[in-house]
Design an enzyme around this catalytic site. Structure first.
Site, short mmCIF file in Angstrom:
data_model
loop_
_atom_site.label_atom_id
_atom_site.label_comp_id
_atom_site.label_asym_id
_atom_site.label_seq_id
_atom_site.Cartn_x
_atom_site.Cartn_y
_atom_site.Cartn_z
N ARG A 165 0.86 -1.19 0.00
CA ARG A 165 0.00 0.00 0.00
C ARG A 165 0.90 1.24 0.00
NH1 ARG A 165 -2.87 3.19 4.67
NH2 ARG A 165 -3.82 4.69 3.29
N HIS A 215 -2.60 11.05 0.35
CA HIS A 215 -2.14 10.90 1.72
C HIS A 215 -1.53 12.23 2.16
CE1 HIS A 215 -0.99 7.62 4.82
NE2 HIS A 215 -0.78 8.79 5.39
N GLU A 226 -7.38 8.84 5.78
CA GLU A 226 -7.58 9.51 7.08
C GLU A 226 -7.99 10.97 6.95
OE1 GLU A 226 -4.66 9.00 10.11
OE2 GLU A 226 -4.93 6.83 10.17
N ASN A 231 -7.45 2.05 9.93
CA ASN A 231 -6.11 2.32 10.44
C ASN A 231 -6.20 2.28 11.96
OD1 ASN A 231 -5.50 2.80 7.78
ND2 ASN A 231 -5.09 4.98 8.00
N TYR A 257 -4.46 2.18 15.71
CA TYR A 257 -3.31 2.40 16.60
C TYR A 257 -3.79 2.30 18.06
CZ TYR A 257 -0.90 3.91 12.40
OH TYR A 257 -0.33 3.95 11.15
N GLU A 302 -3.60 0.09 8.20
CA GLU A 302 -2.41 0.52 8.96
C GLU A 302 -2.50 -0.02 10.38
OE1 GLU A 302 -1.68 4.78 9.14
OE2 GLU A 302 -2.08 4.97 7.01
#
Ligand code: GCO
Length: 448
Positions: free
Chosen positions: A78, A122, A167, A296, A298, A354
């Protein structure tokens, strides 16, 4: 002995990167300036005044990136395309040499058995578009459409997976409200919500560009930060976390209109007079069906019922482990991001686009980086992912963030998230222990 956890046959294993974070070549071969070139060159904006002028220099070292992923046994990559590299002024004239770079990269991927998953945006908006209002203006979404059409026409003979926008909530919030990311603006909520709206519109137009121009059967999705988890499994906390996903800007403002159509009423109530202006036609474009959702993951807030029909955030335990960016390590976020996205946003295909962590790495006497904390992190998040998949979550693949230590926005080079160490002088990519962990895991297609 711990149970081994198998992943399904054909599971997609890859790494994720972003053009501005990795490519360097900021002025090479006719590339135009992006808002990140401008922002990172203003003293005081990034850690140590670092910038992405050179970074991993993937513009010249893309073959090393591909070789690293091949070594790790991955089957997908990606990466993002730099809008100002292919359209220096954001619209109009295309830069043949910029386009040719991605031809080379895509061909190199295919040769190595890596399926390209292309992000169109991005965060590196052409500066020329920012000068005309950037994401505050609908014209930027329309320019994005033309850019997307150009990419699809050029690469869709070889690229089948597209993510128009990465995002949106983060670049809109950090770039136009908090001012800590490019373009460094601090706007009113009304303007910020309009930027968010225009980014959603751009995404919808990007999806339509793929549908209209792709040369083969292709799939589109958004890569989106998703990550809240409930404080407990009680009915009240579960209701509270669902409300968070629906009214919070990450969910209610972004995923809800994309996946379910129209802004969620809880979001509109919260936004009040600061709600964006929009037309019915905008909302139709925004609701263009995606083929998958990219999450994504985290860390994220832990949400509990507030006893008044709403939700509140509860802090993580004091002794929670933290990454060097001070992010708490909360593997449950992975489980819930996947479970709740599936349930609330009407999606039948998910990728983890991600997942990763920054830790302080040390090269030891044997010349290697034994990043055992990062390995532990991946193990725990992959376990949580596997648990959600065992319960039926339709997850088709996983992309580690990130391949090589790179420029991490306002954190510059201060925080390391790569599974490969990048020697910024020679460009050498050296596998850390975490790269070896992925190599093993992918080879066996199972954990443990
Ligand atoms: C993204 C992410 C990455 C960051 C990562 C670590 O939005 O895709 O922000 O670009 O590098 O989150 O900070």
């Amino acid at each position: 002995m711990a149970k081994t956890m198998k992943f399904p046959k054909g599971f997609v294993w890859g790494a994720a990167t972003a053009a501005y974070q990795n490519e360097g070549g900021w002025k090479a071969d006719g590339k135009g300036p992006s808002i990140w070139d401008t922002f990172s060159h203003i003293p005081g904006k990034t850690f140590n005044n670092d910038n992405g002028d050179i970074s991993c220099d993937s513009y010249h070292h893309y073959k090393d990136d591909v070789a690293a992923m091949k070594w790790a046994g991955m089957n997908a990559y990606r990466f993002s395309i730099s809008w100002p590299r292919v359209m220096p002024a954001g619209r109009g004239r295309v830069n043949a040499k910029g386009l040719a770079y991605y031809d080379r990269l895509i061909d190199e991927c295919l040769k190595a058995g890596l399926e390209p998953f292309v992000t169109m945006y991005h965060w590196d908006l052409p500066q020329a578009l920012e000068n005309k209002g950037g994401w505050r203006k609908k014209a930027t979404a329309l320019a994005f459409h033309d850019y997307a059409v150009e990419l699809v026409k050029r690469y869709s003979d070889r690229v089948r997976n597209w993510m128009p926008i990465n995002e949106a909530p983060i670049f809109v919030h950090a770039g136009y409200k908090a001012g800590i990311h490019a373009p460094g603006a601090k706007e009113s909520w009304k303007v910020v919500n309009q930027c968010a709206h225009n980014s959603l519109l751009a995404h919808g137009l990007g999806v339509r560009a793929v549908r209209a121009y792709a040369k083969q059967k292709s799939e589109t999705g958004i890569a989106h930060p998703v990550f809240a988890s409930p404080a407990s499994r009680s009915a009240a906390d579960m209701k509270a976390v669902e409300l968070w996903y629906q009214s919070d800007f990450l969910g209610g403002q972004f995923l809800w209109p994309m996946c379910n159509g129209g802004y969620h009423k809880a979001f509109l109530k919260r936004a009040g007079k600061d709600a964006p202006d929009f037309t019915d036609e905008d909302m139709e474009v925004i609701a263009t069906k995606n083929d998958f959702l990219g999450v994504n993951v985290y860390f994220g807030p832990i949400i509990a019922a507030d006893g008044k029909g709403g939700y509140k955030e509860v802090p993580p335990p004091d002794d929670v482990q933290r990454t060097s960016m001070h992010w708490p390590v909360l593997p449950d976020c992975m489980y819930w991001a996947v479970k709740l996205s599936e349930k609330l946003f009407n999606v039948d295909k998910l990728y983890v686009t991600e997942n990763g962590a920054s830790f302080v790495d040390t090269i030891l006497h044997d010349g290697k980086i034994h990043d055992l904390e990062r390995v532990k992190f991946f193990r725990s998040y992959l376990r949580a992912l596997h648990r959600a998949m065992q319960e039926g979550a339709p997850v088709k693949g996983y992309f580690v963030w990130t391949l090589c230590d790179n420029f991490d926005w306002n954190s510059g080079y201060g925080d390391k998230l790569g599974i490969f160490y990048t020697d910024m002088v020679t460009g050498n990519r050296q596998p850390k222990e975490s790269a070896r962990f992925f190599r093993e895991t992918i080879k066996k297609n199972r954990l443990g």
